[in-house]
Enzyme design. Structure first.
Site, PDB file in Angstrom:
ATOM      1  N   HIS A  53      13.002 -42.358  21.108  1.00 46.26           N
ATOM      2  CA  HIS A  53      11.782 -43.165  20.982  1.00 46.26           C
ATOM      3  C   HIS A  53      12.035 -44.397  20.100  1.00 46.26           C
ATOM      4  O   HIS A  53      11.773 -45.533  20.507  1.00 46.26           O
ATOM      5  CB  HIS A  53      10.664 -42.301  20.390  1.00 46.26           C
ATOM      6  CG  HIS A  53       9.373 -43.012  20.165  1.00 46.26           C
ATOM      7  ND1 HIS A  53       8.296 -42.894  21.013  1.00 46.26           N
ATOM      8  CD2 HIS A  53       8.972 -43.873  19.188  1.00 46.26           C
ATOM      9  CE1 HIS A  53       7.301 -43.650  20.571  1.00 46.26           C
ATOM     10  NE2 HIS A  53       7.677 -44.245  19.451  1.00 46.26           N
ATOM     11  N   GLU A  54      12.561 -44.153  18.893  1.00 46.10           N
ATOM     12  CA  GLU A  54      12.792 -45.272  17.966  1.00 46.10           C
ATOM     13  C   GLU A  54      13.855 -46.233  18.508  1.00 46.10           C
ATOM     14  O   GLU A  54      13.774 -47.436  18.317  1.00 46.10           O
ATOM     15  CB  GLU A  54      13.197 -44.747  16.583  1.00 46.10           C
ATOM     16  CG  GLU A  54      12.124 -43.931  15.873  1.00 46.10           C
ATOM     17  CD  GLU A  54      10.782 -44.637  15.722  1.00 46.10           C
ATOM     18  OE1 GLU A  54      10.766 -45.894  15.669  1.00 46.10           O
ATOM     19  OE2 GLU A  54       9.747 -43.957  15.686  1.00 46.10           O
ATOM     20  N   HIS A  65      12.321 -48.866  20.654  1.00 47.77           N
ATOM     21  CA  HIS A  65      11.840 -50.043  19.903  1.00 47.77           C
ATOM     22  C   HIS A  65      13.008 -50.975  19.575  1.00 47.77           C
ATOM     23  O   HIS A  65      12.904 -52.195  19.706  1.00 47.77           O
ATOM     24  CB  HIS A  65      11.188 -49.600  18.585  1.00 47.77           C
ATOM     25  CG  HIS A  65       9.841 -48.983  18.740  1.00 47.77           C
ATOM     26  ND1 HIS A  65       8.818 -49.584  19.429  1.00 47.77           N
ATOM     27  CD2 HIS A  65       9.330 -47.809  18.266  1.00 47.77           C
ATOM     28  CE1 HIS A  65       7.740 -48.812  19.387  1.00 47.77           C
ATOM     29  NE2 HIS A  65       8.031 -47.729  18.687  1.00 47.77           N
ATOM     30  N   HIS A  82      14.122 -52.990  22.494  1.00 52.03           N
ATOM     31  CA  HIS A  82      13.120 -54.022  22.774  1.00 52.03           C
ATOM     32  C   HIS A  82      13.435 -55.259  21.911  1.00 52.03           C
ATOM     33  O   HIS A  82      13.396 -56.391  22.382  1.00 52.03           O
ATOM     34  CB  HIS A  82      11.720 -53.478  22.447  1.00 52.03           C
ATOM     35  CG  HIS A  82      10.591 -54.275  23.024  1.00 52.03           C
ATOM     36  ND1 HIS A  82       9.276 -53.970  22.784  1.00 52.03           N
ATOM     37  CD2 HIS A  82      10.566 -55.369  23.823  1.00 52.03           C
ATOM     38  CE1 HIS A  82       8.494 -54.836  23.406  1.00 52.03           C
ATOM     39  NE2 HIS A  82       9.256 -55.694  24.036  1.00 52.03           N
TER      40      HIS A  82
END
Length: 701
Positions: A483-484, A487, A490
Site C-alpha cells: 500500500h505505502e 504512494h 505515484h
C-alpha cells in the site's frame, strides 16, 4: 492545507528471485539482500556529514534555522519577481518556485519533527514548521501577490495560450487565495485570518486530546481485570478500545471508559466545527463540506451522501446477515442472552474469519521475509513499468537512523526517477503508524534546465531481524508495505511540470487509488508466487493459503464497510449546515440510521475521531478510492496483473499527472468510460461476492 505547504548502485536482475545453493540455503539478489541483512554500523569518523537527506545545512539541529532563513530570503526575491512579471507562463513558474522553496524546508521539517530519534532535531524542526506556517498565512493573504495571478487569469487572450497544466496550477493557486479570504474587504479579511489562526490552535488541541488516555479509580474495576490495563497509582489508565481482547468485559470497560465524554474536548470540537462553517461562509461557500470538496472526484457533499446512502441500501441485507452471524457467535462464546454491542464487532468478525479460514499470521510470515517482499515489489515494478529499485549506499550524516535503507528508483530508458528512504523498523519514540512523506516534490526547473527528482520516505513499524531469522511480515504488514509503496510510486512515476501538483499532491479521494490498487497485487497469487518463499527452506507459499487469505476478508465485509460508511456520514453531517443539537445527538441518530448497533449512553466516539482534523468532510475518500481501485483492477489487471502495456497505460493515464489533471478525467482515461456513482457502489458490493474456486481448492487441499 494552505497553498504553499501541502508536503554504489546494485543493478537487479529480474529472473529468479533466489539462487538455491545446496540444501536449505537461499541467496538473495541485491535488493532482497539489502533488506534481509542487519545494517552495518558505519564508521563515519573521517567523513564530512552531507546533512539529512543530503541538505548540507542539516548536519546539526541549528542548521534548521539556517535552512529556514535561506528559504525566506529566496521567498523575498521571488515575491519581487512575481509582482513585476507580465502575465503569462512565467507568473505561474514564479508561484511554483515560491511554493517549492518553502515546501522543501517545511515538508522535510514535518517529517523530522515526528521521526528523528534526537529530541534536539525534533524541536528544531517543530520551530521551523511554525515559522514557515506564519509566512504561509501571510502569503495566502498577500493582495499584491494575488493581483499578479488575477491579472493572468482575468486576461482571456493570455489564458488561451496557457497549456492545460499551467492553467490548472494557476487556478489551484487562485482557489487557495480565495479560501483564505483574499477577495474580502480589509475587515472581513482580518476576520478570515483570525479564524484560520484559531482553527490551527483548535485542531492542535483536538488532535492531542483525541489521543489522551482516560482514567478511572482502580476500585471501580473488578480486581482480576487490573492486569489488562495500565495502572497509575490508584487509577487504571485506558488508552484504547482493547478491541482484540477475547474478554467481553475488558472490551466493554475499555469502550465505556475510553469513550467517556470530556467536557473540554467536547467544547473544542463544537467550536472547531463552528469556526470551519463560519470561515467557509465568509469566503463564499454554503458549508465547510462544499469548500473542502471543490476539486475532488465527488465535487459536492450531495454526491458524497448519495454514494453513502446507495451503498448502505445495497449492503443492507448482507450487513444484517453479518450482524446475525456475530450475534450467534457471541451467544456461543459467552452469555446466551447477550446482545451484540459496538465493542464486539472488531473482535467477533476476527473470530469468524479465523474459524472459517485458517489464516493464523504465524503460518504466513515465514514466507514473507522483508527481503522477499522487496524483491516482489522490484519484480512487479520491473514488469509493469520497466522500473528497478536499487539499493544505494548513503553518505555520512544523510540518515537519521542507521537501519534506514535508501533506494534509487531507476527506469530502463529514462534513468534515475527519484529516491525512496525506507524507515521500516520500530524504535523508541517513533510514531506507530505506516505512512508516506513527500520530502521533495518533482518539478521541471526552468532555472537549471533539469528535472528536480522527487524524494520520499516510507515509514513502517516492522520488527527487527533476529539472530536466526530476517524480519518476517504478517499478511497485514505485507499488504501495508505494498500500500505505502503504491504512494511512493505515484510520487516517482509522476513527471509533473509543477511541484504544486507533484505525485500525491492531488484530490484526497483520488490519492488513495494507487495505494489501494497495490493491495490487489499483494493478494494475487500470480504476483505473490514470484516472491513468497520460506526464508529457511525456500519452499513456495501454497496457492490455497493466498486464496484463503483473500476470501477471509469477505467474512463480515458488509458490516465492516457499513461501519466506515457511518464514520463518513458523521463527518459529512458535522461539516454540513449547523444543527440545533450536540455532536453526540447527531452521532446517536447517525449510528442508528447508518450502522445498526446500539449507541452506548455516556460515550462520545466523535472525540476519538482524529481524522476530523486532516480529513474534515473527506473521510468518505477511502471508500471512493477503493471503488475506483476495484474497477481499475477488474477491468485492467485481473486478466494479467504483470502486463507491461497495461502498466504503461496506467502510468500514462493515472500516475503521471499527480494533481495536474481533473481526477475524474484520469479515471475516465483509464477505464475508457465515464463511471457513475452506481458503478462505484456496485464495485464495492461485488467485492464481497465469494469466489467459488477457493471453496473447490480448499475442499481438495
Amino acid at each position: 492545507m494552505p497553498v504553499w505547504w501541502t508536503r554504489l548502485l546494485h543493478p537487479v536482475k529480474h529472473g529468479s528471485l533466489w539462487t538455491r545453493v545446496g540444501r536449505n540455503v537461499t541467496t538473495w539478489s541485491p535488493v532482497g539482500a539489502a533488506f534481509n541483512a542487519k545494517p552495518h554500523r558505519r564508521l563515519d569518523l573521517f567523513e564530512k556529514s552531507v546533512g539529512l537527506f543530503g541538505v548540507p545545512e542539516l548536519s546539526c539541529p541549528a542548521g534548521f534555522q539556517v535552512a529556514t532563513e535561506k528559504a525566506l530570503r529566496s521567498t523575498e526575491d521571488l515575491l519581487q519577481k512575481a509582482y513585476c512579471c507580465p502575465p503569462g507562463v512565467q507568473t505561474v513558474q514564479y508561484f511554483d518556485q515560491l511554493s517549492d522553496g518553502l515546501c522543501r524546508v517545511a515538508d522535510l521539517a514535518d517529517f523530522v519533527k515526528v521521526a528523528h530519534p534526537d529530541p534536539a532535531f525534533r524541536e528544531a524542526a517543530e520551530t521551523t514548521c511554525m515559522k514557515i506556517g506564519t509566512v504561509v498565512e501571510k502569503l495566502n493573504t498577500n493582495v499584491d501577490l494575488c493581483k499578479s495571478l488575477k491579472n493572468l487569469l482575468d486576461n482571456p487572450d493570455v489564458v488561451a495560450q496557457l497549456d492545460p497544466d499551467t492553467r490548472r496550477v494557476a487556478e489551484l493557486f487562485m482557489f487557495d487565495f480565495e479560501i483564505s479570504g483574499i477577495h474580502l474587504d480589509d475587515k472581513l479579511r482580518k476576520e478570515a485570518v483570525g479564524l484560520h489562526v484559531k482553527l490551527l490552535d483548535l485542531s492542535n488541541e483536538f488532535l492531542i486530546g483525541s489521543h489522551m488516555p482516560n482514567r478511572i479509580a482502580r476500585s471501580a474495576i473488578p480486581e482480576h481485570l487490573h492486569l489488562d490495563f495500565a495502572t497509575e497509582g490508584t487509577f487504571i489508565q485506558v488508552g484504547g478500545l482493547h478491541a482484540d481482547s477475547p474478554n467481553d468485559l475488558v472490551r466493554e470497560i475499555a469502550y465505556r471508559i475510553y469513550l467517556y465524554p470530556n467536557a473540554d474536548l467536547m467544547n473544542c470540537l463544537e467550536e472547531l466545527l463552528k469556526c470551519r462553517y463560519k470561515l467557509a461562509k465568509l469566503v463564499g461557500y454554503e458549508t465547510y463540506g462544499h469548500r473542502a470538496l471543490k476539486g475532488t472526484m465527488a465535487k459536492t457533499p450531495e454526491t458524497v451522501m448519495s454514494f453513502l446512502q446507495l451503498l448502505t441500501d445495497k449492503l443492507s441485507d448482507r450487513t444484517a446477515k453479518d450482524f446475525r452471524m456475530m450475534g450467534d457467535m457471541k451467544k456461543k462464546l459467552s452469555l446466551p442472552n447477550s446482545d451484540l454491542m459496538p465493542w464486539d464487532h472488531p473482535y467477533l468478525s476476527g473470530v469468524l474469519r479465523a474459524e472459517r479460514y485458517n489464516i493464523e499470521p504465524s503460518l504466513y510470515s515465514p514466507y514473507f521475509s522483508l527481503g522477499a517482499c522487496m524483491e516482489g515489489l522490484n519484480n512487479l515494478f520491473s514488469q509493469l513499468y520497466g522500473v528497478s529499485l536499487m539499493s544505494e549506499q548513503p553518505s555520512a550524516g544523510e540518515l537519521w537512523s542507521e537501519d534506514v535503507r535508501k533506494l534509487a528508483v531507476v527506469h530502463e530508458t529514462e534513468g534515475l526517477l527519484g529516491y525512496i528512504y525506507c524507515d521500516f523498523f520500530q524504535r523508541p519514540d517513533k510514531p506507530h503508524q505506516d505512512c508516506h512523506f513527500t520530502i521533495r516534490g518533482g518539478r521541471w526547473c526552468q532555472e537549471t534546465g533539469q528535472y528536480q527528482l522527487p524524494v520520499v520516505v516510507l515509514m513502517l513499524s516492522l520488527p527487527h531481524p533476529t539472530k536466526s531469522a530476517p524480519t518476517l511480515l504478517t499478511p497485514g504488514m505485507m499488504e501495508n508495505l505494498f500500500h505505502e509503496m503504491g504512494h511512493a510510486m505515484h510520487s516517482m512515476l509522476g513527471r509533473t511540470r509543477y511541484q504544486h501538483v507533484t505525485g500525491t499532491r492531488c484530490a484526497t479521494d483520488f490519492a488513495e487509488v494507487p495505494s489501494i490498487l497495490m493491495e490487489y497485487f499483494a493478494t494475487d497469487y500470480r504476483v505473490v508466487s514470484q516472491f513468497a518463499r520460506h526464508y529457511d527452506t525456500g519452499q513456495p507459499l501454497p496457492e490455497s493459503m493466498i486464496a484463503r487469505l483473500s476470501e477471509s476478508k469477505k467474512v463480515c465485509g458488509a458490516a465492516d464497510t457499513q461501519l466506515q460508511i457511518f464514520y463518513a456520514v458523521l463527518d459529512q453531517i458535522y461539516h454540513g449546515k449547523p444543527q440545533n443539537r450536540s455532536t453526540t445527538e447527531i452521532l446517536k441518530d447517525m449510528q442508528q440510521k447508518f450502522y445498526g448497533l446500539p449507541y452506548t449512553p455516556n460515550t462520545a466516539w466523535q472525540l476519538r475521531f482524529s481524522h476530523l482534523i486532516g480529513y474534515g468532510a473527506k473521510y468518505y475518500s477511502y471508500l471512493m478510492s477503493r471503488a475506483v481501485a476495484s474497477m481499475v483492477w477488474k477491468q485492467c489487471f485481473v486478466q494479467d496483473p504483470l502486463n507491461r502495456d497495461m502498466g504503461q497505460r496506467y502510468r500514462r493515464e493515472m500516475l503521471a499527472h499527480g494533481g495536474a489533471k481533473e481526477p475524474m478525467l484520469m479515471v475516465e482515461g483509464m477505464l475508457q468510460r465515464q463511471p457513475t456513482i452506481e458503478d462505484f457502489v456496485d464495485a464495492l458490493v461485488s467485492e464481497l461476492n465469494p469466489n467459488f474456486e477457493t471453496f473447490i481448492m480448499d475442499s481438495e487441499g
